[in-house]
Design a protein around this motif. Structure first.
Motif, short mmCIF file in Angstrom:
data_model
loop_
_atom_site.label_atom_id
_atom_site.label_comp_id
_atom_site.label_asym_id
_atom_site.label_seq_id
_atom_site.Cartn_x
_atom_site.Cartn_y
_atom_site.Cartn_z
N TRP A 6 0.82 -1.21 0.00
CA TRP A 6 0.00 0.00 0.00
C TRP A 6 0.86 1.27 0.00
N SER A 7 1.95 1.22 0.71
CA SER A 7 2.79 2.42 0.75
C SER A 7 3.37 2.74 -0.63
N GLU A 8 3.75 1.72 -1.40
CA GLU A 8 4.27 1.95 -2.75
C GLU A 8 3.17 2.48 -3.67
N LEU A 9 1.94 1.94 -3.51
CA LEU A 9 0.84 2.42 -4.34
C LEU A 9 0.52 3.89 -4.06
N VAL A 10 0.54 4.29 -2.80
CA VAL A 10 0.29 5.69 -2.45
C VAL A 10 1.37 6.58 -3.04
N LEU A 11 2.63 6.14 -2.98
CA LEU A 11 3.73 6.92 -3.54
C LEU A 11 3.57 7.07 -5.06
N ILE A 12 3.21 5.98 -5.75
CA ILE A 12 3.02 6.04 -7.21
C ILE A 12 1.85 6.96 -7.54
N GLY A 13 0.76 6.88 -6.77
CA GLY A 13 -0.40 7.76 -7.00
C GLY A 13 -0.05 9.22 -6.81
N ALA A 14 0.74 9.54 -5.77
CA ALA A 14 1.13 10.93 -5.53
C ALA A 14 2.00 11.46 -6.66
N ILE A 18 1.06 14.53 -9.39
CA ILE A 18 1.93 15.69 -9.64
C ILE A 18 2.30 15.77 -11.12
N VAL A 19 2.67 14.64 -11.73
CA VAL A 19 3.14 14.65 -13.11
C VAL A 19 1.99 14.87 -14.09
N VAL A 20 0.91 14.10 -13.97
CA VAL A 20 -0.19 14.16 -14.94
C VAL A 20 -1.13 15.34 -14.63
N GLY A 21 -1.38 15.56 -13.40
CA GLY A 21 -2.30 16.63 -13.02
C GLY A 21 -3.65 16.06 -12.64
N PRO A 22 -4.41 16.79 -11.82
CA PRO A 22 -5.68 16.26 -11.34
C PRO A 22 -6.76 16.17 -12.43
N LYS A 23 -6.64 16.94 -13.52
CA LYS A 23 -7.66 16.94 -14.54
C LYS A 23 -7.58 15.67 -15.41
N ASP A 24 -6.38 15.24 -15.79
CA ASP A 24 -6.20 14.09 -16.69
C ASP A 24 -5.98 12.77 -15.96
#
Length: 166
Positions: A6-14, A18-24
């Protein structure tokens, strides 16, 4: 499969946020989901195709025959295993004790049956005569032995032969 916690998934999601943006971000997750479902369906179709090909060629029949031939029961290994198990659990002292007890019971039954037939009084078994203990012998005197390894071993002088003169 990938062993991601779970900790790795949260890190990947964060990082993705940041990279893609909340819209896309929702569109990206939807595309990743479609890609993984296509990959799973392709792998499933491939494995079904291979199983069908194996059924058509008769590989399953040959594999079943090989399993039957190589089974421990057909080779007689199960009887060997049973024999080894019986041998490991065998106690020679127990069997000899059981045999001596059986012989004693049989002998007593024979005595009783013989006594009832002859109607003569049965003689009691003879009493054991005590055996005197062996005589104690005197202990022999200790023999002094020379030490094998000493700091300075003694050497005997060896007479030398005279050398002949020419």
């Amino acid at each position: 499969m990938f062993d991601i916690g779970w900790s790795e998934l949260v890190l990947i999601g964060a990082i993705a946020l940041i990279v893609v943006g909340p819209k896309d971000l929702p569109d990206m997750f939807r595309q990743i989901g479609r890609f993984t479902s296509k990959a799973k369906s392709m792998a499933r179709e491939f494995s079904h195709a291979m199983e069908d090909a194996a059924k058509e060629s008769g590989v399953h029949d040959v594999a079943g025959d090989l399993r039957k031939i190589a089974s421990p029961k057909s080779m007689g290994l199960d009887t060997m295993r049973n024999a080894a198990t019986k041998f490991e659990s065998w106690d020679p002292l127990k069997s000899s004790r059981d045999a001596s007890v059986k012989k004693a019971v049989e002998a007593e039954e024979i005595r009783h049956s013989a006594a009832s037939v002859t109607a003569a009084p049965v003689m009691p078994p003879p009493k054991e005569v005590p055996v005197p203990p062996p005589a104690v012998r005197a202990r022999p005197k200790a023999v002094r032995r020379r030490a094998m390894f000493t700091e300075s071993p003694r050497r005997r002088a060896v007479p030398r032969r005279p050398t002949p003169k020419k």
